[in-house]
Design a protein around this motif. Structure first.
Motif, PDB file in Angstrom:
ATOM      1  N   GLU A  26       0.806  -1.215   0.000  1.00 42.42           N
ATOM      2  CA  GLU A  26       0.000   0.000   0.000  1.00 42.42           C
ATOM      3  C   GLU A  26       0.848   1.279   0.000  1.00 42.42           C
ATOM      4  OE1 GLU A  26      -3.273  -0.091  -0.425  1.00 42.42           O
ATOM      5  OE2 GLU A  26      -3.042  -2.271  -0.544  1.00 42.42           O
ATOM      6  N   VAL A  27       1.912   1.290   0.795  1.00 45.42           N
ATOM      7  CA  VAL A  27       2.673   2.519   1.009  1.00 45.42           C
ATOM      8  C   VAL A  27       3.762   2.719  -0.048  1.00 45.42           C
ATOM      9  CG1 VAL A  27       4.124   3.785   2.665  1.00 45.42           C
ATOM     10  CG2 VAL A  27       2.198   2.409   3.482  1.00 45.42           C
ATOM     11  N   ILE A  28       4.335   1.621  -0.534  1.00 44.57           N
ATOM     12  CA  ILE A  28       5.477   1.717  -1.461  1.00 44.57           C
ATOM     13  C   ILE A  28       5.087   1.360  -2.890  1.00 44.57           C
ATOM     14  CG2 ILE A  28       7.822   0.929  -1.942  1.00 44.57           C
ATOM     15  CD1 ILE A  28       7.609   2.491   0.671  1.00 44.57           C
ATOM     16  N   ILE A  29       4.519   0.174  -3.073  1.00 40.77           N
ATOM     17  CA  ILE A  29       4.316  -0.348  -4.431  1.00 40.77           C
ATOM     18  C   ILE A  29       3.258   0.436  -5.198  1.00 40.77           C
ATOM     19  CG2 ILE A  29       3.444  -2.331  -5.728  1.00 40.77           C
ATOM     20  CD1 ILE A  29       5.016  -4.135  -3.845  1.00 40.77           C
ATOM     21  N   LEU A  30       2.124   0.705  -4.586  1.00 40.48           N
ATOM     22  CA  LEU A  30       1.065   1.404  -5.315  1.00 40.48           C
ATOM     23  C   LEU A  30       1.497   2.788  -5.797  1.00 40.48           C
ATOM     24  CD1 LEU A  30      -2.225   0.346  -3.488  1.00 40.48           C
ATOM     25  CD2 LEU A  30      -1.403  -0.331  -5.743  1.00 40.48           C
ATOM     26  N   PRO A  31       2.201   3.588  -4.993  1.00 40.99           N
ATOM     27  CA  PRO A  31       2.697   4.874  -5.520  1.00 40.99           C
ATOM     28  C   PRO A  31       3.669   4.705  -6.694  1.00 40.99           C
ATOM     29  CG  PRO A  31       2.723   4.902  -3.130  1.00 40.99           C
ATOM     30  CD  PRO A  31       2.397   3.492  -3.532  1.00 40.99           C
ATOM     31  N   ILE A  32       4.515   3.660  -6.636  1.00 43.32           N
ATOM     32  CA  ILE A  32       5.441   3.419  -7.751  1.00 43.32           C
ATOM     33  C   ILE A  32       4.671   3.100  -9.023  1.00 43.32           C
ATOM     34  CG2 ILE A  32       7.200   1.848  -8.668  1.00 43.32           C
ATOM     35  CD1 ILE A  32       8.340   1.614  -5.854  1.00 43.32           C
ATOM     36  N   LEU A  33       3.677   2.197  -8.918  1.00 48.11           N
ATOM     37  CA  LEU A  33       2.899   1.799 -10.094  1.00 48.11           C
ATOM     38  C   LEU A  33       2.137   2.997 -10.669  1.00 48.11           C
ATOM     39  CD1 LEU A  33       1.498  -1.681  -8.982  1.00 48.11           C
ATOM     40  CD2 LEU A  33       3.462  -1.195 -10.450  1.00 48.11           C
TER      41      LEU A  33
END
Length: 749
Positions: A26-33
């Motif tokens: 939620e905190v890292i991967i979704l912002p990257i995508l």
């Protein structure tokens, strides 16, 4: 780039027991995508896959694999991403193996897979899992963002060659308007092999590209003055056509025979001096010609000829001299010794080229043929690819055929003289070397590469050239054999050795080619694995695949057969461009509707060509199967195309072309301009037969119901295509242009 993580403190994450895999998602991967450009529609979460390999105990039981994220584009999966907790190793070990198993799963089949543990990010390619192709700490992501974006952004992936509309009106382009980035892929070019004296009849060789095809590719992808490279130069078709079209050329081959042929052919000469030298040699030879048994025995002791040179296993005899009668050896030895006395190098080399052509005929392997002008035939090495003694060897008049060689070489040189002469010969470099080491060519100095590499076990060039190299005193070293890109042969080279040599040559081609320039790579291999080697290596180097084009090679094409996916009707020319941000081809997964790909491919080639033959359809389906990696499935599911063709398309027995069924729509997504062009040609040909020239509004009213799903183009779009293929009569009537149109819909009453 903007800070996509806000005020997040990465240093505290490893020691935070509450920051686990779900937090990483939620905190890292979704912002990257999101920052990469993916929308919810592209993100498949927790897709359940059944493990295709494992079984538990003695019984097969389903074992589910659940990757955290699979990124989807155009109904294909682009890459896999898995989240791990901050204390997990994502650079090596079992987690890599786990995510790799997701990436290669038949329902996924991606080129890339990635892992993120909240503090680090690692990216791997499925073809090389030992070390990441990209690894960084997330607190420094801004320094790696450009590279990450280049690999994983949605626009970094493609589905291979697409059918697109191209303006068909021939226009003269103004000087200085040449754009390397936007060169079109060429349609199949009719082969005219015998029309060029500089190539046909000069000297036999094992493979030759059609000169006019090569010339068109050179003119399409380069400008006058550009430097053209062929690292598998062979008989020099690429180099010669480059020079004939005002380019510079580098031709490289590991076979000294090939280098000799090209250098001797393009060597400028004074034709009066060459003719005088020929007459002088002819007169001396006729004076000394050994014809009786005694004269032949004496000549064998006086004039050198190849002795003790071993032939490859499988030859009918053991050494080169056993390929010739005593009379052959004596007469050839005498003729060579006379030629060698010439002092002018270019004259001597030209005469030795004629002599080498004689060797092709004056040996015991020369097989006669009733299909050619008598006494016609060919050397067994060019027919059977081995030293095979002919059942009835010919006893030819050496001077008669030396005169014929003279005429052929003079004709070839005169044809080239305007473009290849003393002033321009410095534009050519014909070099004996390995394609795996182009270190003598500066980085990013070449403007275009056209090359036809060896294909596996088909032709062991050095083994088959022993006869000519022996007579020409050309040395072949052990290192040459080691660097020759073949499989098998006398040195029993493995498939891996062959693949490694081809891969090394592609890496060197990438290094020497300028950015935004093209590589055209001829593909005629029977093994789809070799296709993937070329594509994977090229993509790994940084090439972007643009598309493959079917091209006849001047040999007899296949006839209609029940299994269309066994062989190509000719060869493919694979086109790459060297760009700074290359896109990767996505593979088809077994969850896709393969039938949909088949229909889309057939409709695409029909729309592109205003009708397509079974041969064209076969070739395009092979390309699509190779591009997306499902050729084996095509062979299995569509061994006979008849049901799908008859069920979905009309067939004209006169033209032998398949077309869309009358008044039906395209089922698949194709470039709308291409669809408009197809329907316009069909409609205007029908109107022409009825002696009717419709107005623009009438044309639009006919066209709109046929366009898919009410996706109505603007009238201006229709008009731009109409102006390309048709001409105005009066104020507002239209008819097809008489020039440049295909004859699909023409019928004679």
């Amino acid at each position: 780039m903007q800070n996509i993580f806000g005020e997040l403190n990465f240093h505290s994450l490893k020691s935070n027991p509450d920051f686990k895999e779900d937090s990483v998602r939620e905190v890292i991967i979704l912002p990257i995508l999101k920052a990469l450009g993916y929308r919810q529609i592209n993100i498949v979460r927790s897709k359940t896959l059944q493990h295709p390999f494992l079984k538990i105990g003695s019984k097969k039981r389903p074992v589910n694999l659940i990757p955290d994220y699979v990124l989807k584009l155009e109904n294909k999966f682009a890459w896999v991403l898995d989240a791990k907790s901050p204390n997990q190793n994502i650079k090596s070990g079992e987690h890599i193996e786990q995510v790799y198993s997701y990436a290669i799963h038949p329902e996924i089949r991606t080129n890339y897979f990635a892992l993120c543990n909240g503090v680090e990010f690692s990216l791997f390619k499925t073809t090389e899992t030992d070390i990441p192709i990209l690894f960084f700490a997330l607190d420094e992501i801004e320094f790696y963002w450009e590279k990450l974006n280049q690999y994983l952004a949605p626009n970094s992936f493609q589905s291979g060659k697409n059918f697109s509309y191209e303006n068909t009106t021939a226009t003269v382009k103004p000087q200085g308007n040449f754009n390397y980035n936007t060169r079109p892929l060429l349609a199949e070019i009719p082969v005219t092999k015998r029309a060029a004296r500089r190539h046909f009849g000069v000297h036999g060789y094992f493979t030759k590209q059609a000169w006019n095809v090569v010339a068109e590719y050179i003119k399409n992808f380069s400008q006058p003055g550009d430097l053209i490279l062929d690292p598998f130069g062979g008989s020099g078709v690429t180099a010669i056509e480059a020079l004939m079209n005002n380019r510079k050329a580098i031709s490289i081959d590991i076979n000294p025979m090939a280098v000799f042929i090209v250098n001797s052919l393009i060597a400028p000469v004074d034709f009066n001096e060459l003719s005088a030298a020929f007459e002088r040699i002819k007169k001396e030879y006729q004076k000394k010609e050994p014809t009786t048994e005694t004269e032949i025995k004496k000549a064998l002791t006086k004039y050198p000829y190849p002795q003790g040179l071993k032939l490859p296993k499988g030859s009918d005899v053991e050494t080169v001299e056993q390929l010739f009668s005593d009379k052959h050896l004596a007469q050839l030895g005498l003729l060579k010794s006379i030629i060698q006395k010439e002092k002018d190098k270019n004259i001597k080399d030209s005469l030795m080229l004629m002599f080498s052509g004689l060797i092709t005929r004056l040996n015991l392997t020369y097989h006669t043929s009733n299909r050619l002008v008598r006494p016609g035939g060919n050397c067994s090495l060019f027919v059977y690819y081995r030293y095979r003694i002919a059942p009835k060897p010919l006893d030819l008049d050496i001077i008669k055929y030396f005169e014929l060689r003279f005429q052929k070489i003079v004709s070839a040189k005169k044809e080239m003289e305007y473009y290849i002469n003393e002033q321009t010969i410095s534009h050519a470099q014909i070099i004996k070397h390995s394609a795996t080491d182009l270190s003598f060519i500066p980085k990013e100095s070449v403007d275009y590469i056209y090359t036809d590499p060896p294909y596996g076990k088909k032709i062991p060039y050095l083994d088959l050239s022993v006869m000519w190299n022996g007579w020409l005193d050309l040395k072949v070293t052990e290192k040459d054999y080691e660097q020759e890109a073949i499989e098998g042969g006398e040195h029993k080279k493995t498939k891996d050795e062959y693949n490694n040599l081809i891969a090394a040559s592609i890496k060197e081609m990438y290094r020497v080619l300028k950015f935004d320039r093209w590589l055209s790579f001829v593909f005629a291999h029977k093994d789809p694995e070799f296709w993937h080697l070329i594509i994977d290596t090229a993509e790994k180097c940084g090439f972007e695949y643009i598309g493959a084009v079917p091209q006849k090679n001047g040999q007899t094409s296949f006839k209609k057969r029940q299994n269309p996916f066994t062989v190509l009707s000719g060869q493919l020319i694979i086109n790459f461009r060297k760009v700074r941000s290359p896109r990767t081809i996505m593979k088809a997964n077994l969850g896709m509707d393969i039938a949909e790909i088949v229909i889309e491919t057939i409709e695409g080639i029909i729309a592109k060509n205003d009708g397509a033959s079974l041969e064209q359809i076969n070739d395009e389906l092979i390309i699509k199967g190779l591009e997306l990696g499902f050729l084996d499935l095509l062979k299995k599911e569509y061994s006979d195309l008849t049901p799908i063709l008859i069920g979905n398309f009309d067939y004209d027995e006169k033209t032998e072309l398949f077309t869309l069924k009358k008044d039906t729509k395209f089922q698949s997504h194709i470039d709308v301009k291409l669809i408009i062009k197809y329907y316009l040609i069909s409609y205007l040909r029908r109107m022409e037969r009825e002696n009717n020239h419709p107005g623009f509004d009438t044309i639009v009213l006919h066209l709109l119901p046929l366009l898919k799903n009410g996706n109505t183009p603007e009238n201006q779009t229709i008009l731009s295509v109409l102006e390309d293929i048709a001409e105005r009569i009066g104020e507002d009537s239209w008819r097809l242009k008489k020039q440049g149109q295909l004859s699909l819909f023409e019928t004679k009453n």
